[in-house]
Design a protein around this motif. Structure first.
Motif, PDB file in Angstrom:
ATOM      1  N   SER A 104     127.955 -39.573  51.928  1.00 21.99           N
ATOM      2  CA  SER A 104     127.818 -38.788  50.701  1.00 21.99           C
ATOM      3  C   SER A 104     129.067 -38.802  49.847  1.00 21.99           C
ATOM      4  O   SER A 104     128.991 -38.888  48.611  1.00 21.99           O
ATOM      5  N   SER A 126     122.768 -40.999  52.168  1.00 14.97           N
ATOM      6  CA  SER A 126     123.645 -39.889  51.783  1.00 14.97           C
ATOM      7  C   SER A 126     122.813 -38.629  51.606  1.00 14.97           C
ATOM      8  O   SER A 126     122.030 -38.520  50.670  1.00 14.97           O
ATOM      9  N   LEU A 131     124.460 -33.868  46.039  1.00 20.18           N
ATOM     10  CA  LEU A 131     123.970 -35.019  45.278  1.00 20.18           C
ATOM     11  C   LEU A 131     122.835 -34.632  44.341  1.00 20.18           C
ATOM     12  O   LEU A 131     122.638 -35.261  43.298  1.00 20.18           O
ATOM     13  N   SER A 146     117.423 -34.461  51.548  1.00 17.97           N
ATOM     14  CA  SER A 146     118.633 -33.666  51.390  1.00 17.97           C
ATOM     15  C   SER A 146     118.884 -32.804  52.624  1.00 17.97           C
ATOM     16  O   SER A 146     117.960 -32.356  53.311  1.00 17.97           O
ATOM     17  N   TYR A 175     129.292 -34.170  52.919  1.00 19.18           N
ATOM     18  CA  TYR A 175     128.254 -34.113  53.950  1.00 19.18           C
ATOM     19  C   TYR A 175     128.481 -32.935  54.889  1.00 19.18           C
ATOM     20  O   TYR A 175     127.625 -32.060  55.037  1.00 19.18           O
TER      21      TYR A 175
END
Length: 403
Positions: A104, A126, A131, A146, A175
């Protein structure tokens, strides 16, 4: 997998994918940013294998816009600054789409470049929640779910096991920090107490002091959100000095990796634990992917991010076909459309999907990882599976769980 095998495989892959040599004028380039060296190398190489397979399949059926695809990978060594530089190098090669980055932090860094260059960045691995709201001008997408979903699921499972005091150990960066914060909010909302959020320092040879600090809060369970190298050292330290505490461990998706098992030792996972990760679907596209992967590489694909990398290539190819030109802004406008709300087509039906697009029809790509329905934020929603390590192998406990 040992480093010598990494090196040999890397040379094989990069000889056909690295770019930098003479490229036929009619070749259409797609960029990838996968870590093929550094702490995430095993996952990066596996993702590159899956992406390479997709490119070969697409080329075997006519390519994209009547042109063969060429995959150009840039190794970021799981480092955000290198991820940004990798994106810049690919932008300078005028690729309309970049698949990546692996982690990420690197993806966020790369998205700053792709956004300004109006190039689509499509990550297959990621998962950080940040994000979703990144300032990407609509150029950042992902084929993996996610961590907002994963943190909720882990919190639910901890409560279901009657744990009320849980600590989190996490890797620094988007992350780990994002997952830890989301888990704390979810677990607290359910009535639990997070006894501590401990960020580990990467590259250490011992985490005894960290574990000592974590146990001052008397947790009943520990959630470990990190990458295989450091996570394996944390577990080895737990086994050597804290096993008597009888702690239950929850592992996040990045640890669903053979490198984690190897580094800890196959006989080390006798303590109570479970992990979560994107569910592998037992669908026709998934089975076809596994057969093709096995035929090409002589082994099973065991990482969930293999299928999401494979699907990312197909989504990008279909968006290019829908756009009718290799322009990043045009691809952005069509990427969501080819992922949903039309006639379903899988990877083995790529040529039929292209013909449907050329006939002005709507298509819905259904990938090896399952439905890849992109929402307005460029995210997908998908179920998770629950796993553990038994006898030195990953074992799926529950194949499909929705948070």
């Amino acid at each position: 997998m040992k480093r010598s095998v990494f090196t040999a495989l890397l040379g094989l892959l990069m000889s056909g994918c690295a770019g930098g040599g003479d490229t036929p004028e009619d070749t259409l380039r797609i960029g990838t940013i996968f870590s093929t060296t550094g702490p995430a190398a095993s996952a990066g190489i596996s993702s590159l294998e899956a992406a390479t397979l997709a490119v070969e399949e697409i080329n075997a059926t006519g390519g994209v816009l009547g042109r063969p695809l060429e995959l150009i990978n840039r190794d970021d060594r799981n480092d955000p600054d290198r991820g940004r530089a990798a994106a810049q190098a690919l932008v300078e090669l005028q690729v309309p789409v970049i698949i990546g980055a692996l982690t990420s932090e690197a993806t966020l860094a790369a998205s700053e470049v792709s956004r300004d260059a109006q190039v689509v960045l499509l990550s297959s691995s990621s998962t950080a929640s940040v994000l979703t709201t990144a300032a990407d001008n609509g150029y950042l997408f992902r084929t993996c779910p996610s961590d907002i979903l994963q943190s909720r699921l882990v919190a639910q499972r901890a409560m279901a096991k009657s744990f009320r005091r849980v600590a989190v150990i996490h890797v620094p960066g988007a992350y780990g920090t994002g997952f830890a914060s989301a888990f704390e909010a979810d677990f607290t909302a359910l009535g639990g107490t997070v006894t501590g959020l401990a960020e580990y320092v990467e590259g250490q040879t011992s985490y005894m002091d960290l574990l000592t600090e974590v146990y001052t809060g008397n947790p009943e369970a520990i959630v470990l959100a990190g990458y295989p190298v450091e996570a394996s050292q944390i577990i080895r330290d737990y086994l050597s000095s804290f096993l008597v505490r009888g702690t239950f461990w929850f592992f996040t998706d990045a640890l669903e990796d053979p490198e984690f098992i190897t580094a800890v030792g196959a006989s080390g996972f006798t303590f109570a634990h479970e992990g979560t990760g994107p569910a592998a679907t037992n669908t026709a596209p998934y089975r076809a992917f596994q057969t093709a992967y096995r035929n090409k590489y002589g082994k099973e694909s065991i990482l969930p991010i293999d299928t999401t990398a494979y699907d990312a290539i197909y989504l990008a190819a279909l968006a290019l076909e829908a756009a009718g030109q290799p322009e990043g802004s045009s691809v952005r406008e069509h990427l969501t459309a080819v992922s949903r709300d039309g006639t379903p087509y899988g990877p083995t039906e790529y040529r039929q999907a292209v013909e449907a697009l050329r006939a002005g029809q709507d298509i819905n790509f259904e990938g090896a990882s399952g439905p890849v329905d992109l929402d307005a934020n460029g995210d997908v929603v998908s179920p998770y599976h629950v796993w553990r390590i038994s006898g030195g192998r990953l074992e799926i406990l529950e194949p499909s769980v929705n948070p």
